[in-house]
Design an enzyme around this catalytic site. Sequence first.
Site, PDB file in Angstrom:
ATOM      1  CE  LYS A   1      -2.700  22.173  98.879  1.00  0.00           C
ATOM      2  NZ  LYS A   1      -1.386  22.410  98.301  1.00  0.00           N
TER       3      LYS A   1
HETATM    4  N1  PMP Z   1       0.571  24.113  92.642  1.00  0.00           N
HETATM    5  C1  PMP Z   1       0.992  23.451  93.721  1.00  0.00           C
HETATM    6  C2  PMP Z   1       1.881  22.265  93.532  1.00  0.00           C
HETATM    7  C3  PMP Z   1       0.621  23.878  95.001  1.00  0.00           C
HETATM    8  O1  PMP Z   1       1.055  23.221  96.095  1.00  0.00           O
HETATM    9  C4  PMP Z   1      -0.198  25.014  95.154  1.00  0.00           C
HETATM   10  C5  PMP Z   1      -0.595  25.489  96.533  1.00  0.00           C
HETATM   11  N2  PMP Z   1      -1.743  24.872  96.996  1.00  0.00           N
HETATM   12  C6  PMP Z   1      -0.639  25.672  93.995  1.00  0.00           C
HETATM   13  C7  PMP Z   1      -0.228  25.190  92.755  1.00  0.00           C
HETATM   14  C8  PMP Z   1      -1.537  26.858  94.078  1.00  0.00           C
HETATM   15  O2  PMP Z   1      -2.843  26.455  94.430  1.00  0.00           O
HETATM   16  P1  PMP Z   1      -3.819  27.402  95.243  1.00  0.00           P
HETATM   17  O3  PMP Z   1      -3.886  28.671  94.483  1.00  0.00           O
HETATM   18  O4  PMP Z   1      -5.114  26.668  95.258  1.00  0.00           O
HETATM   19  O5  PMP Z   1      -3.227  27.582  96.589  1.00  0.00           O
END
Ligand code: PMP
Length: 315
Positions: free
Chosen positions: A160
Amino acid sequence: MGVRTSKIWRDGQFVNWEDATIHVLSHVVHYGSSVFEGIRCYETPEGGAIFRLREHVRRLLDSARIYRIPLRHSAETLAQACIDTVQANELQECYLRPVVVRTGQRMGVAPDDSADAVETFILAWTWGQYLGDEALQRGVDVCVSSWRRAAPDTYPTMAKAGGHYLNSQLTLLEAKQHGYTEGIMLDSFGFVSEGSGENLFVVREGVIYTTPISGAILNGVTRDSIIRIARDMGHDVREQSIPREMLYVADEVFFTGTAAEVTPIRSVDRIPVAEGRPGPVTRAVQQRYLDIARGRAADPYGWLTLVPEPAAALR
Ligand code: PMP
């Protein structure tokens, strides 16, 4: 309106809002070299509780490792720092944003790998429904973006990383310009990938489908929660490639994400999803997810970390 938060954790100390700054020569400003997390803390009957803190901290460490950013703090230190940040800001219901940035002032793409050229911050603030006030109840209207996720051997989407969100910005800007709440990107092979900040699920004939992690998605913590919740509720959940047209013939489609929680999708490219209303599977998993996160139901998975009330002396 900008976010305003009183105490920001900065490499082991709390600083005031105006002191949480970095220099314009920082590597991250020029080359996008940051990794970060988005975590929610919910108000439960027993006080504030951080949802899946351990998994978020693990992903932050993974992101730093993938981009070879030397992180000075252990998982335990960062998890405790998240708890401390909620306490220091006297919050219960809030969003937490740990971010690790390459700051060193050496110009050029190659980063400075010395420990003091990497800084870690944790912010906490109150954040409502990410995709709009009525998104969770009524659902959102989305489009398939003309922007695609990058090929698997370009940007490592298990990380991320700040730089990855340039692609998300293009998607979201285009979607909003055309009157949609969010855009869904296809991967480099043309299969459904994810939203600009959410993972995606499709329901058809009682089976739940979601893009596998090989589909250029972020390995979402909420995605994992929903897969487990849905399976434990007796649903057949399959991680497999989803062709675009599946979105138009689905019984239900929904997004998952820490910020977006479980958001029903009521139309794709102006084509209503079934009757254009949130469906029963979406509602059931959404309810179960929020019941556990908000402490209204028992937490059989051990997903909540309670934030102790700060001792009166510390207030
Ligand atoms: N995809 C992207 C591109 C994101 O930015 C997020 C948010 N973090 C998610 C999926 C969902 O991830 P999470 O459930 O860990 O927040």
